[in-house]
Design a protein around this motif. Structure first.
Motif, PDB file in Angstrom:
ATOM      1  N   TRP A   1     -80.908  22.302 110.235  1.00  0.00           N
ATOM      2  CA  TRP A   1     -80.341  22.512 108.915  1.00  0.00           C
ATOM      3  C   TRP A   1     -79.780  21.176 108.429  1.00  0.00           C
ATOM      4  O   TRP A   1     -79.355  20.342 109.240  1.00  0.00           O
ATOM      5  CB  TRP A   1     -79.197  23.528 108.947  1.00  0.00           C
ATOM      6  N   VAL A   2     -79.781  20.977 107.118  1.00  0.00           N
ATOM      7  CA  VAL A   2     -79.192  19.772 106.525  1.00  0.00           C
ATOM      8  C   VAL A   2     -78.096  20.189 105.556  1.00  0.00           C
ATOM      9  O   VAL A   2     -78.328  20.998 104.652  1.00  0.00           O
ATOM     10  CB  VAL A   2     -80.255  18.921 105.798  1.00  0.00           C
ATOM     11  N   LYS A   3     -76.908  19.663 105.765  1.00  0.00           N
ATOM     12  CA  LYS A   3     -75.780  19.908 104.871  1.00  0.00           C
ATOM     13  C   LYS A   3     -75.835  18.852 103.771  1.00  0.00           C
ATOM     14  O   LYS A   3     -75.576  17.670 104.009  1.00  0.00           O
ATOM     15  CB  LYS A   3     -74.465  19.820 105.650  1.00  0.00           C
ATOM     16  N   ASP A   4     -76.202  19.271 102.555  1.00  0.00           N
ATOM     17  CA  ASP A   4     -76.522  18.335 101.482  1.00  0.00           C
ATOM     18  C   ASP A   4     -75.278  17.945 100.689  1.00  0.00           C
ATOM     19  O   ASP A   4     -74.987  18.507  99.633  1.00  0.00           O
ATOM     20  CB  ASP A   4     -77.578  18.941 100.565  1.00  0.00           C
TER      21      ASP A   4
ATOM     22  N   LEU B   1     -75.741  16.031 108.873  1.00  0.00           N
ATOM     23  CA  LEU B   1     -74.880  15.815 107.730  1.00  0.00           C
ATOM     24  C   LEU B   1     -75.542  14.828 106.776  1.00  0.00           C
ATOM     25  O   LEU B   1     -75.734  13.661 107.115  1.00  0.00           O
ATOM     26  CB  LEU B   1     -73.531  15.281 108.217  1.00  0.00           C
ATOM     27  N   GLY B   2     -75.908  15.303 105.597  1.00  0.00           N
ATOM     28  CA  GLY B   2     -76.487  14.450 104.554  1.00  0.00           C
ATOM     29  C   GLY B   2     -75.374  13.855 103.724  1.00  0.00           C
ATOM     30  O   GLY B   2     -74.863  14.502 102.815  1.00  0.00           O
ATOM     31  N   THR B   3     -74.974  12.619 104.025  1.00  0.00           N
ATOM     32  CA  THR B   3     -73.716  12.090 103.500  1.00  0.00           C
ATOM     33  C   THR B   3     -73.771  11.591 102.063  1.00  0.00           C
ATOM     34  O   THR B   3     -72.749  11.589 101.377  1.00  0.00           O
ATOM     35  CB  THR B   3     -73.217  10.948 104.394  1.00  0.00           C
ATOM     36  N   GLY B   4     -74.934  11.139 101.582  1.00  0.00           N
ATOM     37  CA  GLY B   4     -74.985  10.602 100.229  1.00  0.00           C
ATOM     38  C   GLY B   4     -76.405  10.511  99.696  1.00  0.00           C
ATOM     39  O   GLY B   4     -77.361  10.370 100.460  1.00  0.00           O
ATOM     40  N   THR B   5     -76.544  10.566  98.396  1.00  0.00           N
ATOM     41  CA  THR B   5     -77.856  10.570  97.762  1.00  0.00           C
ATOM     42  C   THR B   5     -78.595   9.242  97.914  1.00  0.00           C
ATOM     43  O   THR B   5     -77.979   8.171  97.934  1.00  0.00           O
ATOM     44  CB  THR B   5     -77.729  10.899  96.261  1.00  0.00           C
ATOM     45  N   GLY B   6     -79.911   9.319  97.982  1.00  0.00           N
ATOM     46  CA  GLY B   6     -80.742   8.126  98.044  1.00  0.00           C
ATOM     47  C   GLY B   6     -80.701   7.309  96.765  1.00  0.00           C
ATOM     48  O   GLY B   6     -81.081   6.131  96.765  1.00  0.00           O
ATOM     49  N   LEU B   7     -80.246   7.916  95.665  1.00  0.00           N
ATOM     50  CA  LEU B   7     -80.127   7.179  94.412  1.00  0.00           C
ATOM     51  C   LEU B   7     -79.097   6.059  94.509  1.00  0.00           C
ATOM     52  O   LEU B   7     -79.066   5.170  93.662  1.00  0.00           O
ATOM     53  CB  LEU B   7     -79.737   8.132  93.278  1.00  0.00           C
ATOM     54  N   LYS B   8     -78.253   6.103  95.539  1.00  0.00           N
ATOM     55  CA  LYS B   8     -77.273   5.039  95.744  1.00  0.00           C
ATOM     56  C   LYS B   8     -77.885   3.814  96.419  1.00  0.00           C
ATOM     57  O   LYS B   8     -77.242   2.767  96.500  1.00  0.00           O
ATOM     58  CB  LYS B   8     -76.101   5.560  96.585  1.00  0.00           C
ATOM     59  N   ALA B   9     -79.089   3.946  96.957  1.00  0.00           N
ATOM     60  CA  ALA B   9     -79.715   2.819  97.658  1.00  0.00           C
ATOM     61  C   ALA B   9     -81.216   2.793  97.394  1.00  0.00           C
ATOM     62  O   ALA B   9     -82.011   2.724  98.328  1.00  0.00           O
ATOM     63  CB  ALA B   9     -79.434   2.914  99.153  1.00  0.00           C
ATOM     64  N   PRO B  10     -81.652   2.828  96.126  1.00  0.00           N
ATOM     65  CA  PRO B  10     -83.087   2.881  95.848  1.00  0.00           C
ATOM     66  C   PRO B  10     -83.824   1.631  96.287  1.00  0.00           C
ATOM     67  O   PRO B  10     -85.021   1.677  96.570  1.00  0.00           O
ATOM     68  CB  PRO B  10     -83.138   3.048  94.323  1.00  0.00           C
ATOM     69  N   GLN B  11     -83.110   0.500  96.356  1.00  0.00           N
ATOM     70  CA  GLN B  11     -83.755  -0.763  96.722  1.00  0.00           C
ATOM     71  C   GLN B  11     -84.255  -0.753  98.153  1.00  0.00           C
ATOM     72  O   GLN B  11     -85.103  -1.559  98.521  1.00  0.00           O
ATOM     73  CB  GLN B  11     -82.782  -1.935  96.516  1.00  0.00           C
ATOM     74  N   ASP B  12     -83.751   0.155  98.974  1.00  0.00           N
ATOM     75  CA  ASP B  12     -84.125   0.165 100.392  1.00  0.00           C
ATOM     76  C   ASP B  12     -85.334   1.037 100.694  1.00  0.00           C
ATOM     77  O   ASP B  12     -85.953   0.896 101.744  1.00  0.00           O
ATOM     78  CB  ASP B  12     -82.949   0.677 101.240  1.00  0.00           C
ATOM     79  N   PHE B  13     -85.682   1.938  99.784  1.00  0.00           N
ATOM     80  CA  PHE B  13     -86.642   2.975 100.133  1.00  0.00           C
ATOM     81  C   PHE B  13     -88.026   2.430 100.459  1.00  0.00           C
ATOM     82  O   PHE B  13     -88.687   2.892 101.378  1.00  0.00           O
ATOM     83  CB  PHE B  13     -86.743   3.996  99.005  1.00  0.00           C
ATOM     84  N   ASP B  14     -88.481   1.434  99.705  1.00  0.00           N
ATOM     85  CA  ASP B  14     -89.835   0.921  99.915  1.00  0.00           C
ATOM     86  C   ASP B  14     -89.885  -0.310 100.810  1.00  0.00           C
ATOM     87  O   ASP B  14     -90.922  -0.919 100.983  1.00  0.00           O
ATOM     88  CB  ASP B  14     -90.482   0.580  98.566  1.00  0.00           C
TER      89      ASP B  14
END
Length: 420
Positions: free
Chosen positions: A95-98, A376-389
């Motif tokens: 399970w992921v706690k979002d 535990l899903g601590t924070g949205t990926g929108l806070k670090a978009p530069q890292d995704f690719d």
């Protein structure tokens, strides 16, 4: 029910009690962090009676177990985030706690909500915090809702997206040419005035009180039968100690009959707690000061050279029979893509560190097949978009084949753009 309890401060290390009233940050005897100690006045309430008070939505649903009245809270709805059933993943039930669903996009809002409620009650008009991004955005967000001014001290390396978010809420940003630890000390000095509240993670004991509510929600979602493991991304150690405190509270009150084991996930270069945990001997006292490291990691939320809730974090691992794992950036970034493409959950790298740590422990046998695990899903990926690719395709292929064993073969090799 609230009148059944009274509170006082106690040191996390020497256990010295300290009087309730003014906001306190450190033990007056040994200088360590404080915790909030709950005492029962009169007859001990039953677990059934306590649970019957859990009404409403968000984290204030648990107002009976919080050291400040809900009327001092913000107008925002903090907490009440979903627990997402991801099914079988590598042999465990995941399970992921979002926590990305919180107002500023991270779990830090739980801590800030309680900290500023206490500050409001105490008559504070300004709040300050050191941050690598998330805590600062959280402070700025909830302070705006509370009508309180705020200052956030950040290293110049703080991601632009997080700085933009802090400024959007109207907080003053003080960028320094130094580390998070330097920012921490500056913010602490700024709070010398009684009208200023310091939200700094770890030294403000109410941060832990807010984060407890995440454990309360997880336990309630399982009908008060706790999971086997909870995976906690760990930098300063305050989320780890807060989650442990929440589960221990429920156990002490008779609401649950067990406490889950905690898995702390760190970045390789920011592994102070991991190193001190590996050196820990259960027959000896916990180390009183952290090993200092030199962090350089894509998981900026975990980038800490000297964890500020170090002692409480190690204690949390000891009392929950926990474990600690550190991962390199390549595995963290690859895990981020796997979470997004397999489950539709895009989190910042700190959460991905937790997912990579889970599969590391599955590979070594520390976590056994069939276990019920919450990440535990601590924070949205929108806070670090530069890292995704930025993860190399080769690393992603190796990781995808080695870790998410539950992905069918035909899906495992579809890595074209938009294909999974």
């Amino acid at each position: 029910m609230t009148s059944c309890f009274s509170y006082r401060y106690a040191c996390v290390r020497c256990a010295a009690p300290q009087s309730w009233g003014a906001i306190r940050y450190r033990c007056h005897l040994c200088g360590q962090n404080l915790r909030i100690q709950r005492k029962v006045n009169g007859e001990v309430p039953s677990a059934r009676d306590i649970v019957s008070t859990f009404r409403g939505r968000g984290m204030w649903r648990y107002r009976a177990l919080l050291p400040v009245e809900s009327r001092w809270g913000s107008r925002l709805v903090v907490g009440g985030t979903p627990l997402i059933d991801c099914g079988d993943d590598g042999g465990v039930n995941l399970w992921v706690k979002d926590e990305a669903r919180n107002p500023s996009g991270s779990l830090k809002d739980r801590a800030t909500e309680v900290v500023l409620a206490v500050a409001k009650r105490a008559g504070c008009t300004h709040a300050v915090a050191a941050s690598t991004g998330n805590a600062g955005a959280s402070l700025a967000c909830i302070a705006a809702s509370q009508g309180m001014s705020a200052t956030v001290v950040v290293p110049t390396s703080t991601p632009f997206v997080k700085l933009a978010q802090i400024r959007a809420y109207g907080a003053k940003v003080c960028e320094i040419d130094g580390t998070y630890d330097d920012a921490f000390e500056i913010a602490e000095r700024m709070a010398d005035d009684a009208g200023v509240c310091c939200r700094n993670t770890g030294i403000n004991p109410f941060t832990r009180e807010g984060k407890k509510t995440c454990a309360f929600e997880m336990a309630e979602a399982f009908d008060w039968c706790v999971p086997d493991w909870v995976v906690v991304p760990t930098g300063d150690g305050n989320i780890l100690s807060g989650i442990a405190a929440g589960f221990l509270d429920l156990y002490a009150l008779g609401i649950t009959s067990a406490v889950p084991r905690l898995l702390a996930a760190q970045a390789d270069s920011s592994n102070s707690i991991t190193r001190d945990w590996q050196d820990d001997d259960e027959d000896t006292a916990l180390p009183q000061s952290p090993t200092v490291v030199s962090p350089e990691t894509v998981a900026d939320s975990l980038s800490v050279s000297r964890p500020r809730d170090h002692f409480a974090a190690l204690h949390a691992l000891r009392v929950t029979r926990g474990a600690c794992v550190a991962l390199d950036d390549a595995r963290i970034l690859a895990a981020s893509q796997t979470l997004a493409r397999r489950f539709g959950l895009w989190f910042e790298p700190s959460t991905a560190a937790g997912y990579a740590a889970l599969h590391e422990c599955l590979a070594t046998g520390r976590i056994q097949a069939g276990s019920r695990v919450v990440l535990l899903g601590t924070g949205t990926g929108l806070k670090a978009p530069q890292d995704f690719d930025s993860v190399a395709p080769g690393h992603l292929q190796d990781y995808a084949e080695a870790v998410p064993r539950g992905i069918p073969e035909e899906r495992r090799h579809c890595r074209g753009e938009g294909q999974t």
